[in-house]
Design an enzyme around this catalytic site. Structure first.
Site, PDB file in Angstrom:
ATOM      1  N   GLN A 179      38.372  59.552 -26.283  1.00  0.00           N
ATOM      2  CA  GLN A 179      39.077  60.021 -25.085  1.00  0.00           C
ATOM      3  C   GLN A 179      39.116  61.539 -24.956  1.00  0.00           C
ATOM      4  O   GLN A 179      39.740  62.052 -24.027  1.00  0.00           O
ATOM      5  CB  GLN A 179      40.502  59.425 -25.037  1.00  0.00           C
ATOM      6  CG  GLN A 179      40.520  57.905 -24.939  1.00  0.00           C
ATOM      7  CD  GLN A 179      39.972  57.368 -23.603  1.00  0.00           C
ATOM      8  OE1 GLN A 179      39.814  58.099 -22.628  1.00  0.00           O
ATOM      9  NE2 GLN A 179      39.669  56.074 -23.555  1.00  0.00           N
ATOM     10  N   GLY A 200      29.637  56.267 -24.764  1.00  0.00           N
ATOM     11  CA  GLY A 200      28.969  56.715 -23.539  1.00  0.00           C
ATOM     12  C   GLY A 200      29.735  56.407 -22.266  1.00  0.00           C
ATOM     13  O   GLY A 200      29.832  57.247 -21.370  1.00  0.00           O
ATOM     14  N   THR A 236      16.170  48.669 -33.274  1.00  0.00           N
ATOM     15  CA  THR A 236      15.454  49.501 -32.300  1.00  0.00           C
ATOM     16  C   THR A 236      16.470  50.149 -31.367  1.00  0.00           C
ATOM     17  O   THR A 236      17.365  49.485 -30.849  1.00  0.00           O
ATOM     18  CB  THR A 236      14.447  48.643 -31.501  1.00  0.00           C
ATOM     19  OG1 THR A 236      13.577  48.032 -32.455  1.00  0.00           O
ATOM     20  CG2 THR A 236      13.633  49.484 -30.537  1.00  0.00           C
ATOM     21  N   CYS A 324      41.269  47.003 -23.188  1.00  0.00           N
ATOM     22  CA  CYS A 324      40.898  46.100 -24.274  1.00  0.00           C
ATOM     23  C   CYS A 324      42.018  45.118 -24.574  1.00  0.00           C
ATOM     24  O   CYS A 324      41.825  44.132 -25.273  1.00  0.00           O
ATOM     25  CB  CYS A 324      40.538  46.892 -25.517  1.00  0.00           C
ATOM     26  SG  CYS A 324      39.220  48.045 -25.180  1.00  0.00           S
TER      27      CYS A 324
HETATM   28  N1  PMP Z   1      38.398  53.982 -29.056  1.00  0.00           N
HETATM   29  C1  PMP Z   1      39.062  54.354 -27.951  1.00  0.00           C
HETATM   30  C2  PMP Z   1      40.152  55.377 -28.067  1.00  0.00           C
HETATM   31  C3  PMP Z   1      38.746  53.786 -26.720  1.00  0.00           C
HETATM   32  O1  PMP Z   1      39.420  54.162 -25.628  1.00  0.00           O
HETATM   33  C4  PMP Z   1      37.716  52.822 -26.657  1.00  0.00           C
HETATM   34  C5  PMP Z   1      37.336  52.171 -25.348  1.00  0.00           C
HETATM   35  N2  PMP Z   1      38.414  51.490 -24.731  1.00  0.00           N
HETATM   36  C6  PMP Z   1      37.035  52.476 -27.846  1.00  0.00           C
HETATM   37  C7  PMP Z   1      37.408  53.081 -29.018  1.00  0.00           C
HETATM   38  C8  PMP Z   1      35.939  51.459 -27.860  1.00  0.00           C
HETATM   39  O2  PMP Z   1      34.768  51.982 -27.260  1.00  0.00           O
HETATM   40  P1  PMP Z   1      33.558  51.038 -26.844  1.00  0.00           P
HETATM   41  O3  PMP Z   1      33.956  50.384 -25.566  1.00  0.00           O
HETATM   42  O4  PMP Z   1      32.398  51.979 -26.662  1.00  0.00           O
HETATM   43  O5  PMP Z   1      33.312  50.083 -27.953  1.00  0.00           O
END
Ligand code: PMP
Length: 386
Positions: A179, A200, A236, A324
């Protein structure tokens, strides 16, 4: 429906059109395997090298210190599992109670095996105590892993100081910098972390690509074995995604260097305007240093789902905490760790801005909110967080 206003950039960001163009070009013209010896492979390899240089420039590191991954979840896993594998005698990890689920769920899994995990608590503003960090490090501590900015509240941890504490104790230090990368300057020479995760899709590149910075000299065992990425990450390479990440990194570096109001200004216009119109709003983590662009708030006693539903119907995308965990009715573990009750946490809404948002969008949001949140409930809450 009117045009959408997208204010959920901590969950994911829209692709930058230059990133999309670079990825399309790569898809059309660069199908080679970067490991192939022939000229088609060499052309692919060249793009991989260019992207690595671009990402390294954003972090202030050498290109050889960047390992491309499938995203920050993988980077976090690689950092944690790798640090544990370096010295099997060290079975203790220090982290915090407010980490992203990709870290906390892995730590929970490890704790159910033979790893001891110490999660640092946070105060009401989401801050950790550095003295406490120093006091919990032990001779068998394999790793300290702390996020740089919290994805729900934007609260920044003092990563330079925390990394220095780990270093003075000879402990590997990892930061989940998802972040902050692309939002504020990050320089791994100034902030001496050993490992740093980025993703990304949080900086206008595609989903499914990220990187782990590994400080030169740290021999981190891989999660995936294979010859790619100098044997540090087999498989890959996702060249299309990586090429996009490289362009996104270059664009982010330019945006950070630009003078003038950035996403921090948008956040401030929003919060100031909101407190004028709706003084009962509580801003979570407002007294702590925060990354620009994240505003996590509670509107008196109004349930977040009602606010989010009203906003969505009006064309505005925001969220309750982390994407998430969104969808569930669980209160945010971050806000609960900050001492809030489940009801308070369930009433909190996150707005997160990107460089594509405008002041006009913020003004529209400010016009909409009082009607959606409803009449104020007298005497319900404090003024500003802190
Ligand atoms: N760490 C943080 C602080 C995030 O905000 C996120 C994405 N929500 C992630 C890890 C996970 O990243 P990714 O979606 O690329 O697996």
């Amino acid at each position: 429906m009117t045009e959408s206003i997208y204010l959920d950039n901590n969950a994911t960001t829209p692709l930058d059109s230059a990133v999309l163009a670079a990825m399309q070009d790569c898809m059309r013209h660069c199908y080679g395997n970067p490991s192939s010896k022939h000229h088609v492979g060499a052309a692919a390899r060249e793009r991989l090298i260019a992207a690595r240089i671009q990402v390294a420039a954003l972090l202030g590191c050498a290109p050889g210190e960047v390992v491309f991954t499938s995203g920050a979840t993988e980077s976090n896993h690689m950092a944690i599992m790798g640090a544990l594998a370096i010295d099997p005698a060290k079975r203790h990890i220090v982290s915090s109670a407010v980490e992203h689920p990709s870290t906390l769920l892995l730590l929970g899994h490890l704790a159910a095996q033979d790893v001891e995990v110490t999660l640092l608590p946070v105060d009401g503003e989401g801050r950790i105590d550095l003295d406490r960090l120093a006091s919990v490090i032990r001779a068998d501590t394999a790793l300290v892993s702390l996020m740089w900015a919290n994805n729900e509240t934007g609260v920044l941890f003092p990563i330079a100081e925390a990394a220095a504490i780990a270093k003075s104790n000879g402990v590997i230090f990892h930061t989940d910098a998802v972040q902050v990368v692309g939002k504020i300057p990050v320089d791994v020479e100034e902030v001496p972390v050993d490992l740093l995760s980025l993703s990304g899709h949080k900086l206008h590149a595609a989903k499914g690509v990220g990187a782990l910075y590994i400080r030169k000299g740290l021999r981190l065992p891989p999660l995936f074995f294979g010859n790619q990425e100098r044997k540090r990450r087999g498989g890959t390479e996702n060249l299309i995604g990586i090429v996009g990440l490289g362009v996104a990194a270059a664009l982010a570096a330019r945006a950070i260097a630009q003078v003038g109001p950035g996403i921090g200004e948008l956040r401030d216009v929003f919060e100031r305007g909101l407190l004028e119109r709706m003084p009962q709003t509580w801003i979570n983590g407002a007294s702590a240093p925060r990354v620009p662009g994240t505003s996590n708030l509670r509107f008196a006693a109004t349930d977040a789902e009602i606010v989010l539903d009203g906003l969505d119907k009006a064309g505005v995308c925001a969220s309750s905490g982390s994407a998430c965990t969104a969808g569930g009715t669980e209160p945010s573990h971050v806000l609960v760790a900050m001492g809030q009750t489940a009801d308070m946490a369930l009433a909190s809404v996150r707005f997160s801005f990107s460089r594509f948002n405008t002041v006009a969008e913020v003004e529209r949001l400010l016009e909409l909110l009082p009607g959606i949140v409803g009449p104020r409930i007298d005497g319900a809450t404090q003024k500003v967080g802190g």
